[in-house]
Design an enzyme around this catalytic site. Structure first.
Site, PDB file in Angstrom:
ATOM      1  N   HIS A 142      40.946  42.213  39.511  1.00  0.00           N
ATOM      2  CA  HIS A 142      42.409  42.358  39.547  1.00  0.00           C
ATOM      3  C   HIS A 142      42.896  42.939  38.222  1.00  0.00           C
ATOM      4  O   HIS A 142      42.606  42.410  37.149  1.00  0.00           O
ATOM      5  CB  HIS A 142      43.046  40.992  39.804  1.00  0.00           C
ATOM      6  CG  HIS A 142      44.521  41.030  40.030  1.00  0.00           C
ATOM      7  ND1 HIS A 142      45.082  41.310  41.256  1.00  0.00           N
ATOM      8  CD2 HIS A 142      45.557  40.806  39.196  1.00  0.00           C
ATOM      9  CE1 HIS A 142      46.404  41.260  41.163  1.00  0.00           C
ATOM     10  NE2 HIS A 142      46.722  40.957  39.914  1.00  0.00           N
TER      11      HIS A 142
ATOM     12  N   ALA B 199      42.058  30.869  34.453  1.00  0.00           N
ATOM     13  CA  ALA B 199      41.086  29.929  35.028  1.00  0.00           C
ATOM     14  C   ALA B 199      39.685  30.513  35.110  1.00  0.00           C
ATOM     15  O   ALA B 199      38.703  29.766  35.175  1.00  0.00           O
ATOM     16  CB  ALA B 199      41.545  29.463  36.407  1.00  0.00           C
TER      17      ALA B 199
ATOM     18  N   GLY C  79      43.432  34.586  36.182  1.00  0.00           N
ATOM     19  CA  GLY C  79      43.094  35.120  34.871  1.00  0.00           C
ATOM     20  C   GLY C  79      42.572  34.026  33.970  1.00  0.00           C
ATOM     21  O   GLY C  79      41.366  33.924  33.704  1.00  0.00           O
TER      22      GLY C  79
ATOM     23  N   MET D 214      53.583  36.345  44.641  1.00  0.00           N
ATOM     24  CA  MET D 214      53.601  35.911  43.234  1.00  0.00           C
ATOM     25  C   MET D 214      53.967  34.423  43.177  1.00  0.00           C
ATOM     26  O   MET D 214      55.018  34.009  43.672  1.00  0.00           O
ATOM     27  CB  MET D 214      54.632  36.701  42.430  1.00  0.00           C
ATOM     28  CG  MET D 214      54.344  38.181  42.264  1.00  0.00           C
ATOM     29  SD  MET D 214      52.744  38.583  41.550  1.00  0.00           S
ATOM     30  CE  MET D 214      52.845  37.773  39.953  1.00  0.00           C
TER      31      MET D 214
ATOM     32  N   MET E 125      53.075  46.817  38.171  1.00  0.00           N
ATOM     33  CA  MET E 125      54.387  46.253  37.816  1.00  0.00           C
ATOM     34  C   MET E 125      55.089  47.309  36.970  1.00  0.00           C
ATOM     35  O   MET E 125      55.329  47.124  35.774  1.00  0.00           O
ATOM     36  CB  MET E 125      54.195  44.931  37.051  1.00  0.00           C
ATOM     37  CG  MET E 125      53.704  43.800  37.956  1.00  0.00           C
ATOM     38  SD  MET E 125      52.965  42.408  37.052  1.00  0.00           S
ATOM     39  CE  MET E 125      51.273  42.985  36.971  1.00  0.00           C
TER      40      MET E 125
ATOM     41  N   HIS F 258      47.374  45.977  40.527  1.00  0.00           N
ATOM     42  CA  HIS F 258      48.707  45.399  40.742  1.00  0.00           C
ATOM     43  C   HIS F 258      49.676  46.117  39.820  1.00  0.00           C
ATOM     44  O   HIS F 258      49.671  45.891  38.608  1.00  0.00           O
ATOM     45  CB  HIS F 258      48.622  43.890  40.447  1.00  0.00           C
ATOM     46  CG  HIS F 258      49.919  43.170  40.492  1.00  0.00           C
ATOM     47  ND1 HIS F 258      50.071  41.865  40.050  1.00  0.00           N
ATOM     48  CD2 HIS F 258      51.152  43.544  40.936  1.00  0.00           C
ATOM     49  CE1 HIS F 258      51.312  41.482  40.217  1.00  0.00           C
ATOM     50  NE2 HIS F 258      52.006  42.484  40.738  1.00  0.00           N
TER      51      HIS F 258
ATOM     52  N   ASP G 175      49.009  35.087  43.383  1.00  0.00           N
ATOM     53  CA  ASP G 175      48.807  35.510  41.988  1.00  0.00           C
ATOM     54  C   ASP G 175      49.701  34.720  41.047  1.00  0.00           C
ATOM     55  O   ASP G 175      50.932  34.776  41.145  1.00  0.00           O
ATOM     56  CB  ASP G 175      49.141  37.009  41.907  1.00  0.00           C
ATOM     57  CG  ASP G 175      48.850  37.628  40.547  1.00  0.00           C
ATOM     58  OD1 ASP G 175      48.370  36.922  39.646  1.00  0.00           O
ATOM     59  OD2 ASP G 175      49.113  38.836  40.404  1.00  0.00           O
ATOM     60  N   GLY G 176      49.060  33.984  40.121  1.00  0.00           N
ATOM     61  CA  GLY G 176      49.791  33.328  39.045  1.00  0.00           C
ATOM     62  C   GLY G 176      49.597  31.830  39.016  1.00  0.00           C
ATOM     63  O   GLY G 176      49.848  31.128  39.996  1.00  0.00           O
ATOM     64  N   GLY G 177      49.096  31.344  37.878  1.00  0.00           N
ATOM     65  CA  GLY G 177      48.975  29.899  37.691  1.00  0.00           C
ATOM     66  C   GLY G 177      47.917  29.237  38.559  1.00  0.00           C
ATOM     67  O   GLY G 177      47.984  28.026  38.800  1.00  0.00           O
TER      68      GLY G 177
ATOM     69  N   SER H  23      41.807  38.182  37.086  1.00  0.00           N
ATOM     70  CA  SER H  23      42.707  39.118  36.409  1.00  0.00           C
ATOM     71  C   SER H  23      42.179  39.388  35.012  1.00  0.00           C
ATOM     72  O   SER H  23      42.086  38.467  34.185  1.00  0.00           O
ATOM     73  CB  SER H  23      44.119  38.543  36.309  1.00  0.00           C
ATOM     74  OG  SER H  23      44.853  39.298  35.356  1.00  0.00           O
TER      75      SER H  23
ATOM     76  N   GLY I 150      54.717  39.312  34.711  1.00  0.00           N
ATOM     77  CA  GLY I 150      54.903  39.743  33.331  1.00  0.00           C
ATOM     78  C   GLY I 150      53.940  39.113  32.356  1.00  0.00           C
ATOM     79  O   GLY I 150      53.638  39.714  31.329  1.00  0.00           O
ATOM     80  N   PHE I 151      53.442  37.943  32.648  1.00  0.00           N
ATOM     81  CA  PHE I 151      52.571  37.248  31.693  1.00  0.00           C
ATOM     82  C   PHE I 151      51.508  36.439  32.428  1.00  0.00           C
ATOM     83  O   PHE I 151      51.784  35.893  33.503  1.00  0.00           O
ATOM     84  CB  PHE I 151      53.381  36.278  30.825  1.00  0.00           C
ATOM     85  CG  PHE I 151      54.481  36.959  30.054  1.00  0.00           C
ATOM     86  CD1 PHE I 151      54.206  37.620  28.859  1.00  0.00           C
ATOM     87  CD2 PHE I 151      55.778  36.970  30.544  1.00  0.00           C
ATOM     88  CE1 PHE I 151      55.213  38.275  28.164  1.00  0.00           C
ATOM     89  CE2 PHE I 151      56.793  37.622  29.854  1.00  0.00           C
ATOM     90  CZ  PHE I 151      56.515  38.274  28.660  1.00  0.00           C
ATOM     91  N   GLY I 152      50.339  36.325  31.808  1.00  0.00           N
ATOM     92  CA  GLY I 152      49.348  35.372  32.277  1.00  0.00           C
ATOM     93  C   GLY I 152      49.671  33.991  31.718  1.00  0.00           C
ATOM     94  O   GLY I 152      50.559  33.841  30.861  1.00  0.00           O
ATOM     95  N   GLY I 153      48.970  32.989  32.208  1.00  0.00           N
ATOM     96  CA  GLY I 153      49.061  31.662  31.625  1.00  0.00           C
ATOM     97  C   GLY I 153      50.313  30.870  31.965  1.00  0.00           C
ATOM     98  O   GLY I 153      50.614  29.876  31.294  1.00  0.00           O
TER      99      GLY I 153
ATOM    100  N   MET J  60      51.456  46.770  33.548  1.00  0.00           N
ATOM    101  CA  MET J  60      52.844  46.416  33.192  1.00  0.00           C
ATOM    102  C   MET J  60      53.416  47.470  32.264  1.00  0.00           C
ATOM    103  O   MET J  60      52.709  47.991  31.392  1.00  0.00           O
ATOM    104  CB  MET J  60      52.882  45.059  32.504  1.00  0.00           C
ATOM    105  CG  MET J  60      52.210  43.943  33.290  1.00  0.00           C
ATOM    106  SD  MET J  60      52.424  42.350  32.468  1.00  0.00           S
ATOM    107  CE  MET J  60      51.368  41.320  33.499  1.00  0.00           C
TER     108      MET J  60
ATOM    109  N   ASP K 134      46.213  44.137  36.113  1.00  0.00           N
ATOM    110  CA  ASP K 134      47.673  44.008  36.006  1.00  0.00           C
ATOM    111  C   ASP K 134      48.225  45.116  35.126  1.00  0.00           C
ATOM    112  O   ASP K 134      47.973  45.144  33.922  1.00  0.00           O
ATOM    113  CB  ASP K 134      48.024  42.638  35.415  1.00  0.00           C
ATOM    114  CG  ASP K 134      47.781  41.524  36.412  1.00  0.00           C
ATOM    115  OD1 ASP K 134      48.311  41.615  37.528  1.00  0.00           O
ATOM    116  OD2 ASP K 134      47.045  40.576  36.083  1.00  0.00           O
TER     117      ASP K 134
HETATM  118  C1  DX5 Z   1      51.297  38.114  36.216  1.00  0.00           C
HETATM  119  C2  DX5 Z   1      50.007  38.747  36.686  1.00  0.00           C
HETATM  120  C3  DX5 Z   1      48.908  37.781  36.986  1.00  0.00           C
HETATM  121  C4  DX5 Z   1      48.447  36.970  35.832  1.00  0.00           C
HETATM  122  C5  DX5 Z   1      47.579  35.846  36.286  1.00  0.00           C
HETATM  123  O1  DX5 Z   1      52.284  39.100  36.145  1.00  0.00           O
HETATM  124  O2  DX5 Z   1      50.251  39.483  37.862  1.00  0.00           O
HETATM  125  O3  DX5 Z   1      47.816  38.451  37.596  1.00  0.00           O
HETATM  126  O4  DX5 Z   1      47.743  37.753  34.900  1.00  0.00           O
HETATM  127  O5  DX5 Z   1      47.236  35.104  35.159  1.00  0.00           O
HETATM  128  P1  DX5 Z   1      46.991  33.534  35.239  1.00  0.00           P
HETATM  129  O6  DX5 Z   1      45.906  33.320  36.215  1.00  0.00           O
HETATM  130  O7  DX5 Z   1      46.628  33.203  33.842  1.00  0.00           O
HETATM  131  O8  DX5 Z   1      48.299  32.906  35.674  1.00  0.00           O
HETATM  132 ZN    ZN Z   2      48.609  40.395  39.120  1.00  0.00          ZN
END
Ligand code: DX5
Ligand code: ZN
Length: 219
Positions: free
Chosen positions: A34, A200, A198, A138, A69, A67, A176-178, A9, A143-146, A38, A36
Site C-alpha cells: 500500500h 502495526a 502501516g 478510511m 490523496m 492510494h 485503512d487507518g489505525g 502501508s 493524511g497521517f499514519g499512526g 499525499m 500513500d
Molecule cells: C492515512 C493513510 C494510511 C496510513 C495507515 O492517510 O492512508 O494508509 O498510513 O497508517 P496506520 O496503519 O499507521 O494507521
Molecule cells: Zn492509505
C-alpha cells in the site's frame, strides 16, 4: 470468506531503505504493497510521487496498491499506472468527475478503488458500482499514519458488505487507518477483506519480524 489480506502501508517504513523494506514485507507474505500519495493540499501531508513508485516496483513481488490523496487527481493517473500500480484508489472529493476518473484508471489497465473518508456518505457509490473493483473505507481521516481507528466506520463497512453480498458483486472492501490486532478483528467482523496497516506492520509488537506482525492481523 477467504482469510483477510494485508496491505502494509510503506508510510511507516524506513524511507532511507525503501527498496529493502518493500522486499522484506513481500518476503513476509503481504498481499499488497500500500502506497500513500499525499500532496499537502488535499491532505495536510506530503509524501511521495510516481518516480518513487517506479523505483520501488522492482523490489515488490506483491501488487502495488496506490492510494492517491491528491487533488485534482486526473492529471496524475497515467504516471502512477506507468510506474507500476496494479490498483489506483482515489477520493471522489478529489475529482470533479469521479466516473470519468474511474474510467481513466481502467483504461490504463489498473483496478479502480473509490475511497470513502470517515464523513463521506455511502451514496457516492450509488452510480459507481460497475466502475469500481474496490471500496477503500478510511477508518481515520486521511493524511497521517499512526492515528486511532474510528469505530464509527464499522457500521459503514457492514453496510457496504451487505450491499456487495446482496448484489453478488466481486468488489473488495479495504479498510485503512489505525489497524492493529484488536481493530483488525473489528474490521474483519464488519466485513472487510483487505486491511491496510502501516504502524502495526513496520513498528508492530513483534518488532522487525514483519511476518509475525502480518500474521497477528489475520487471526
Ligand atoms: C492515512 C493513510 C494510511 C496510513 C495507515 O492517510 O492512508 O494508509 O498510513 O497508517 P496506520 O496503519 O499507521 O494507521
Ligand atoms: Zn492509505
Amino acid at each position: 470468506m477467504d482469510s483477510v489480506k494485508i496491505a502494509p502501508s510503506i508510510l511507516a517504513a524506513d524511507f532511507a531503505r525503501l527498496g529493502e523494506e518493500v522486499a522484506a514485507i513481500c518476503a513476509a507474505g503481504c498481499d499488497y504493497v500500500h502506497i500513500d500519495v499525499m500532496d499537502g493540499h488535499f491532505v495536510p501531508n506530503i509524501t511521495l510521487g510516481a518516480p518513487l513508485v517506479a523505483a520501488i516496483a522492482p523490489h515488490a513481488s506483491a501488487p502495488l496498491d496506490v492510494h492517491l490523496m491528491i487533488s485534482p487527481v486526473d492529471n496524475h493517473i497515467e504516471d502512477f499506472a506507468k510506474a507500476g500500480a496494479a490498483i489506483i484508489s482515489f477520493h471522489p472529493e478529489a475529482s470533479l468527475h469521479p466516473h470519468r476518473t474511474a474510467a481513466a484508471i481502467r483504461e490504463f489497465g489498473c483496478k479502480v478503488g473509490l475511497v470513502l473518508n470517515p464523513a463521506t456518505p455511502l451514496n457516492v457509490l450509488d452510480y459507481m458500482w460497475d466502475m469500481i473493483d474496490l471500496v477503500l473505507i478510511m477508518s481515520v481521516n486521511p493524511g497521517f499514519g499512526g492515528q486511532s481507528f474510528l469505530t464509527s466506520q464499522c457500521r459503514k463497512i457492514e453496510a457496504v458488505r451487505e450491499y456487495i453480498s446482496r448484489h453478488n458483486l466481486a468488489i473488495d472492501i479495504e479498510v485503512d487507518g489505525g489497524i492493529n490486532p484488536a481493530t483488525a478483528k473489528l474490521a474483519r467482523d464488519a466485513g472487510a477483506n483487505i486491511l491496510v496497516a502501516g504502524t502495526a506492520v513496520f513498528k508492530g509488537a513483534n518488532g522487525g519480524d514483519y511476518a509475525a506482525n502480518i500474521a497477528s492481523l489475520k487471526t
